[in-house]
Design a protein around this motif. Structure first.
Motif, short mmCIF file in Angstrom:
data_model
loop_
_atom_site.label_atom_id
_atom_site.label_comp_id
_atom_site.label_asym_id
_atom_site.label_seq_id
_atom_site.Cartn_x
_atom_site.Cartn_y
_atom_site.Cartn_z
N LEU A 38 0.85 -1.18 0.00
CA LEU A 38 0.00 0.00 0.00
C LEU A 38 0.89 1.24 0.00
O LEU A 38 1.80 1.37 0.82
N ARG A 39 0.65 2.15 -0.93
CA ARG A 39 1.44 3.38 -1.00
C ARG A 39 0.75 4.45 -0.16
O ARG A 39 -0.44 4.72 -0.34
N VAL A 40 1.49 5.03 0.78
CA VAL A 40 0.93 6.01 1.71
C VAL A 40 1.66 7.33 1.52
O VAL A 40 2.89 7.39 1.64
N ILE A 41 0.92 8.40 1.23
CA ILE A 41 1.52 9.71 1.00
C ILE A 41 0.88 10.74 1.93
O ILE A 41 -0.29 11.10 1.75
N PRO A 42 1.59 11.22 2.96
CA PRO A 42 1.06 12.33 3.75
C PRO A 42 1.07 13.60 2.90
O PRO A 42 2.11 13.99 2.37
N CYS A 43 -0.08 14.23 2.78
CA CYS A 43 -0.22 15.43 1.94
C CYS A 43 -1.33 16.28 2.56
O CYS A 43 -2.49 16.19 2.15
N SER A 44 -0.96 17.06 3.56
CA SER A 44 -1.94 17.71 4.44
C SER A 44 -3.07 18.41 3.69
O SER A 44 -4.25 18.26 4.03
N MET A 45 -2.75 19.18 2.66
CA MET A 45 -3.76 19.97 1.96
C MET A 45 -4.26 19.30 0.68
O MET A 45 -4.91 19.93 -0.16
N ALA A 46 -3.96 18.02 0.52
CA ALA A 46 -4.46 17.22 -0.62
C ALA A 46 -4.04 17.81 -1.96
O ALA A 46 -4.76 17.65 -2.96
N ASP A 47 -2.88 18.47 -2.00
CA ASP A 47 -2.45 19.12 -3.24
C ASP A 47 -1.44 18.28 -4.02
O ASP A 47 -0.58 18.81 -4.73
N ILE A 48 -1.54 16.97 -3.92
CA ILE A 48 -0.70 16.08 -4.71
C ILE A 48 -1.11 16.20 -6.18
O ILE A 48 -2.31 16.33 -6.49
N PRO A 49 -0.17 16.20 -7.12
CA PRO A 49 -0.55 16.27 -8.54
C PRO A 49 -1.43 15.08 -8.93
O PRO A 49 -1.11 13.93 -8.61
N ILE A 95 -3.89 8.48 0.48
CA ILE A 95 -3.39 9.84 0.66
C ILE A 95 -3.88 10.34 2.00
O ILE A 95 -5.09 10.35 2.26
N ALA A 96 -2.96 10.72 2.88
CA ALA A 96 -3.32 11.23 4.20
C ALA A 96 -3.43 12.74 4.15
O ALA A 96 -2.52 13.43 3.70
N VAL A 97 -4.58 13.27 4.58
CA VAL A 97 -4.84 14.70 4.55
C VAL A 97 -5.28 15.16 5.94
O VAL A 97 -5.49 14.35 6.84
N CYS A 98 -5.42 16.48 6.10
CA CYS A 98 -5.96 17.01 7.35
C CYS A 98 -7.38 17.51 7.12
O CYS A 98 -7.85 17.60 5.98
N GLU A 99 -8.07 17.83 8.19
CA GLU A 99 -9.46 18.28 8.10
C GLU A 99 -9.61 19.57 7.31
O GLU A 99 -10.66 19.84 6.74
N ALA A 100 -8.53 20.37 7.25
CA ALA A 100 -8.59 21.65 6.55
C ALA A 100 -8.38 21.53 5.05
O ALA A 100 -8.47 22.52 4.32
N HIS A 140 -7.56 5.78 -1.56
CA HIS A 140 -8.16 5.98 -0.24
C HIS A 140 -7.74 7.36 0.26
O HIS A 140 -6.64 7.83 -0.03
N VAL A 141 -8.59 8.00 1.02
CA VAL A 141 -8.23 9.25 1.69
C VAL A 141 -8.35 9.03 3.19
O VAL A 141 -9.39 8.60 3.69
N ILE A 142 -7.26 9.29 3.91
CA ILE A 142 -7.23 9.16 5.37
C ILE A 142 -7.14 10.56 5.97
O ILE A 142 -6.21 11.30 5.65
N VAL A 143 -8.09 10.92 6.80
CA VAL A 143 -8.04 12.20 7.50
C VAL A 143 -7.35 11.97 8.84
O VAL A 143 -7.85 11.21 9.68
N ALA A 144 -6.20 12.59 9.04
CA ALA A 144 -5.39 12.34 10.24
C ALA A 144 -4.86 13.65 10.79
O ALA A 144 -3.69 13.97 10.63
N GLY A 145 -5.71 14.44 11.41
CA GLY A 145 -5.28 15.70 12.00
C GLY A 145 -6.13 16.86 11.53
O GLY A 145 -6.77 16.80 10.47
N PRO A 191 1.70 10.19 14.20
CA PRO A 191 1.31 9.12 15.12
C PRO A 191 -0.13 8.66 14.89
O PRO A 191 -0.42 7.45 14.94
N LEU A 192 -1.03 9.60 14.62
CA LEU A 192 -2.42 9.24 14.34
C LEU A 192 -2.52 8.48 13.02
O LEU A 192 -3.25 7.48 12.92
N LEU A 193 -1.79 8.92 12.01
CA LEU A 193 -1.81 8.24 10.72
C LEU A 193 -1.36 6.79 10.87
O LEU A 193 -2.00 5.87 10.34
N LEU A 194 -0.28 6.56 11.60
CA LEU A 194 0.21 5.19 11.77
C LEU A 194 -0.78 4.34 12.55
O LEU A 194 -0.94 3.14 12.28
N LYS A 195 -1.46 4.95 13.52
CA LYS A 195 -2.48 4.23 14.28
C LYS A 195 -3.62 3.79 13.36
O LYS A 195 -4.11 2.66 13.42
N ILE A 196 -4.04 4.69 12.47
CA ILE A 196 -5.11 4.37 11.52
C ILE A 196 -4.65 3.28 10.55
O ILE A 196 -5.41 2.35 10.23
#
Length: 228
Positions: free
Chosen positions: A80-91, A105-110, A125-130, A137-142
Protein backbone atom coordinates in the motif's frame (compact mmCIF):
# COMPACT_ATOMS: atom_id res chain seq x y z
CA UNK A 1 11.95 -6.85 15.84
CA UNK A 2 10.33 -4.21 18.05
CA UNK A 3 6.72 -5.05 18.93
CA UNK A 4 4.20 -2.28 18.79
CA UNK A 5 0.49 -2.57 19.40
CA UNK A 6 -0.97 0.71 18.17
CA UNK A 7 1.25 1.34 15.14
CA UNK A 8 3.22 -0.62 12.53
CA UNK A 9 6.86 -1.57 12.91
CA UNK A 10 8.74 1.03 10.83
CA UNK A 11 11.87 0.66 8.71
CA UNK A 12 13.52 3.74 7.19
CA UNK A 13 15.41 2.77 4.04
CA UNK A 14 17.45 5.13 1.92
CA UNK A 15 20.43 5.47 -0.34
CA UNK A 16 22.97 8.11 0.76
CA UNK A 17 26.29 9.40 -0.51
CA UNK A 18 29.47 9.21 1.56
CA UNK A 19 28.68 12.73 2.84
CA UNK A 20 25.10 11.79 3.73
CA UNK A 21 23.29 13.43 0.80
CA UNK A 22 20.17 12.14 -0.95
CA UNK A 23 20.38 14.10 -4.21
CA UNK A 24 22.80 16.15 -6.29
CA UNK A 25 21.28 19.46 -5.16
CA UNK A 26 18.12 20.94 -3.69
CA UNK A 27 15.13 20.16 -5.89
CA UNK A 28 16.90 17.40 -7.84
CA UNK A 29 15.43 13.91 -8.09
CA UNK A 30 16.98 11.16 -5.99
CA UNK A 31 16.61 8.92 -9.04
CA UNK A 32 19.77 10.53 -10.44
CA UNK A 33 21.84 8.93 -7.67
CA UNK A 34 19.76 5.75 -7.46
CA UNK A 35 20.80 4.76 -10.98
CA UNK A 36 24.33 4.26 -9.59
CA UNK A 37 23.18 1.55 -7.17
CA UNK A 38 24.47 -1.92 -7.93
CA UNK A 39 21.90 -4.28 -9.52
CA UNK A 40 22.04 -6.43 -6.37
CA UNK A 41 21.14 -3.39 -4.26
CA UNK A 42 18.22 -2.49 -6.51
CA UNK A 43 17.00 -6.06 -6.00
CA UNK A 44 17.39 -5.62 -2.23
CA UNK A 45 15.24 -2.49 -2.35
CA UNK A 46 12.44 -4.20 -4.26
CA UNK A 47 12.69 -7.35 -2.12
CA UNK A 48 12.26 -5.17 0.97
CA UNK A 49 9.20 -3.48 -0.55
CA UNK A 50 7.67 -6.90 -1.20
CA UNK A 51 8.19 -7.84 2.47
CA UNK A 52 6.30 -4.82 3.82
CA UNK A 53 2.58 -4.07 4.01
CA UNK A 54 2.93 -0.38 3.18
CA UNK A 55 5.47 2.12 1.89
CA UNK A 56 5.43 5.85 2.69
CA UNK A 57 7.10 8.89 1.13
CA UNK A 58 6.37 12.57 1.52
CA UNK A 59 4.31 14.58 -0.98
CA UNK A 60 7.34 16.68 -1.96
CA UNK A 61 9.25 13.54 -2.92
CA UNK A 62 6.33 12.58 -5.16
CA UNK A 63 6.37 16.03 -6.77
CA UNK A 64 10.10 15.79 -7.50
CA UNK A 65 10.62 12.07 -8.20
CA UNK A 66 7.12 11.00 -9.33
CA UNK A 67 7.94 7.49 -8.11
CA UNK A 68 5.75 4.43 -8.69
CA UNK A 69 6.71 2.80 -5.34
CA UNK A 70 5.88 -0.66 -6.67
CA UNK A 71 7.62 -4.04 -6.57
CA UNK A 72 9.18 -4.68 -9.96
CA UNK A 73 12.46 -6.62 -9.96
CA UNK A 74 11.32 -9.56 -7.82
CA UNK A 75 8.12 -11.57 -7.40
CA UNK A 76 5.78 -10.19 -4.77
CA UNK A 77 2.85 -7.93 -4.11
CA UNK A 78 3.31 -4.17 -4.18
CA UNK A 79 2.65 -2.59 -0.77
CA UNK A 80 0.00 0.00 0.00
CA UNK A 81 1.44 3.38 -1.00
CA UNK A 82 0.93 6.01 1.71
CA UNK A 83 1.52 9.71 1.00
CA UNK A 84 1.06 12.33 3.75
CA UNK A 85 -0.22 15.43 1.94
CA UNK A 86 -1.94 17.71 4.44
CA UNK A 87 -3.76 19.97 1.96
CA UNK A 88 -4.46 17.22 -0.62
CA UNK A 89 -2.45 19.12 -3.24
CA UNK A 90 -0.70 16.08 -4.71
CA UNK A 91 -0.55 16.27 -8.54
CA UNK A 92 -3.47 14.29 -9.95
CA UNK A 93 -1.24 12.84 -12.67
CA UNK A 94 1.22 11.42 -10.10
CA UNK A 95 2.23 7.82 -10.76
CA UNK A 96 1.18 6.79 -7.24
CA UNK A 97 -2.42 7.58 -8.20
CA UNK A 98 -2.24 5.01 -11.00
CA UNK A 99 -3.93 1.60 -10.86
CA UNK A 100 -0.82 -0.57 -10.41
CA UNK A 101 -1.01 -0.65 -6.57
CA UNK A 102 -3.38 0.61 -3.86
CA UNK A 103 -2.72 4.11 -2.53
CA UNK A 104 -3.80 6.06 0.54
CA UNK A 105 -3.39 9.84 0.66
CA UNK A 106 -3.32 11.23 4.20
CA UNK A 107 -4.84 14.70 4.55
CA UNK A 108 -5.96 17.01 7.35
CA UNK A 109 -9.46 18.28 8.10
CA UNK A 110 -8.59 21.65 6.55
CA UNK A 111 -7.88 20.13 3.13
CA UNK A 112 -10.13 21.61 0.39
CA UNK A 113 -13.05 19.27 -0.32
CA UNK A 114 -12.67 19.56 -4.09
CA UNK A 115 -9.08 18.31 -3.90
CA UNK A 116 -10.08 15.44 -1.62
CA UNK A 117 -12.89 14.53 -4.00
CA UNK A 118 -10.54 14.59 -6.99
CA UNK A 119 -8.16 12.19 -5.21
CA UNK A 120 -11.02 9.82 -4.42
CA UNK A 121 -12.09 9.89 -8.08
CA UNK A 122 -8.62 8.61 -8.95
CA UNK A 123 -9.39 5.52 -6.87
CA UNK A 124 -7.18 6.29 -3.88
CA UNK A 125 -8.16 5.98 -0.24
CA UNK A 126 -8.23 9.25 1.69
CA UNK A 127 -7.23 9.16 5.37
CA UNK A 128 -8.04 12.20 7.50
CA UNK A 129 -5.39 12.34 10.24
CA UNK A 130 -5.28 15.70 12.00
CA UNK A 131 -6.98 19.10 11.99
CA UNK A 132 -4.47 21.50 10.42
CA UNK A 133 -1.73 19.06 9.31
CA UNK A 134 -1.20 15.32 9.07
CA UNK A 135 -0.33 13.97 12.50
CA UNK A 136 1.99 11.05 11.86
CA UNK A 137 1.31 9.12 15.12
CA UNK A 138 -2.42 9.24 14.34
CA UNK A 139 -1.81 8.24 10.72
CA UNK A 140 0.21 5.19 11.77
CA UNK A 141 -2.48 4.23 14.28
CA UNK A 142 -5.11 4.37 11.52
CA UNK A 143 -2.90 2.35 9.17
CA UNK A 144 -2.53 -0.34 11.84
CA UNK A 145 -6.17 -0.47 12.93
CA UNK A 146 -8.08 0.15 9.69
CA UNK A 147 -5.71 -1.08 7.00
CA UNK A 148 -4.02 -3.93 8.86
CA UNK A 149 -0.52 -2.53 8.27
CA UNK A 150 1.90 -4.33 10.57
CA UNK A 151 5.13 -3.40 8.76
CA UNK A 152 5.73 0.00 7.16
CA UNK A 153 8.82 1.13 5.28
CA UNK A 154 9.56 4.76 4.55
CA UNK A 155 11.66 5.96 1.64
CA UNK A 156 11.16 9.55 2.67
CA UNK A 157 12.95 12.74 1.98
CA UNK A 158 14.63 14.68 4.81
CA UNK A 159 11.43 16.33 6.07
CA UNK A 160 9.41 13.14 6.47
CA UNK A 161 12.44 11.34 7.93
CA UNK A 162 12.91 14.07 10.53
CA UNK A 163 9.24 14.12 11.56
CA UNK A 164 9.10 10.33 11.84
CA UNK A 165 12.21 10.26 14.02
CA UNK A 166 11.11 13.31 16.04
CA UNK A 167 7.81 11.55 16.80
CA UNK A 168 9.75 8.40 17.78
CA UNK A 169 8.08 6.32 15.10
CA UNK A 170 11.12 4.69 13.42
CA UNK A 171 12.35 1.31 14.70
CA UNK A 172 15.08 0.45 12.18
CA UNK A 173 17.21 2.22 9.58
CA UNK A 174 18.77 0.55 6.52
CA UNK A 175 21.22 2.64 4.49
CA UNK A 176 22.63 1.95 1.04
CA UNK A 177 25.97 3.75 0.82
CA UNK A 178 26.95 5.23 -2.54
CA UNK A 179 30.67 5.97 -3.02
CA UNK A 180 30.27 9.61 -4.03
CA UNK A 181 30.63 13.03 -2.44
CA UNK A 182 28.34 15.75 -3.78
CA UNK A 183 28.68 18.54 -1.19
CA UNK A 184 26.43 21.59 -1.02
CA UNK A 185 25.35 23.28 2.21
CA UNK A 186 21.67 23.13 1.20
CA UNK A 187 21.78 19.75 -0.54
CA UNK A 188 19.16 17.48 1.10
CA UNK A 189 20.63 14.99 3.55
CA UNK A 190 19.05 11.95 5.20
CA UNK A 191 17.36 13.97 7.96
CA UNK A 192 16.31 17.62 7.82
CA UNK A 193 14.18 19.46 10.36
CA UNK A 194 15.17 21.71 13.19
CA UNK A 195 18.68 22.00 14.60
CA UNK A 196 19.26 20.36 17.98
CA UNK A 197 20.57 22.33 20.92
CA UNK A 198 22.72 19.75 22.68
CA UNK A 199 24.10 16.25 22.35
CA UNK A 200 21.32 15.05 24.67
CA UNK A 201 18.90 15.51 21.76
CA UNK A 202 20.86 13.28 19.39
CA UNK A 203 18.98 10.18 18.28
CA UNK A 204 21.19 7.23 19.06
CA UNK A 205 21.54 4.15 16.88
CA UNK A 206 22.82 0.64 17.44
CA UNK A 207 24.69 -0.80 14.45
CA UNK A 208 23.47 -4.38 14.16
CA UNK A 209 24.61 -5.45 10.71
CA UNK A 210 26.69 -4.35 7.74
CA UNK A 211 27.47 -6.14 4.50
CA UNK A 212 28.35 -5.69 0.86
CA UNK A 213 25.48 -5.92 -1.59
CA UNK A 214 27.11 -5.99 -4.99
CA UNK A 215 29.43 -2.97 -4.95
CA UNK A 216 27.43 -1.11 -2.28
CA UNK A 217 27.92 -1.18 1.47
CA UNK A 218 24.64 -1.62 3.36
CA UNK A 219 24.37 -0.79 7.06
CA UNK A 220 21.48 -1.62 9.38
CA UNK A 221 20.68 0.06 12.70
CA UNK A 222 18.16 -0.16 15.52
CA UNK A 223 16.92 3.24 16.68
CA UNK A 224 17.39 3.85 20.42
CA UNK A 225 15.08 6.37 22.05
CA UNK A 226 15.85 7.72 25.51
CA UNK A 227 13.59 6.28 28.18
CA UNK A 228 12.55 3.25 26.12
Amino acid sequence: MTTTHDRPHVLMMSEITADGKLTLKKGASSKILMKYMAPETETLLHTTRAEYDAIMVGANTIRIDNSFLTVRLVPGKSPLRVIPCSMADIPLDANVLGPDAPTAIAVCEAAPLERVGAIRKKGAHVIVAGKTHVELPLLLKILREKFGVKKLMIEGGPTLNWHMLHDRLVDEIRLIHLPFIVGGSDTPSLVGGMHINSEDEMIRLNLKKYYMCGSNLVSEFDVLYAGV
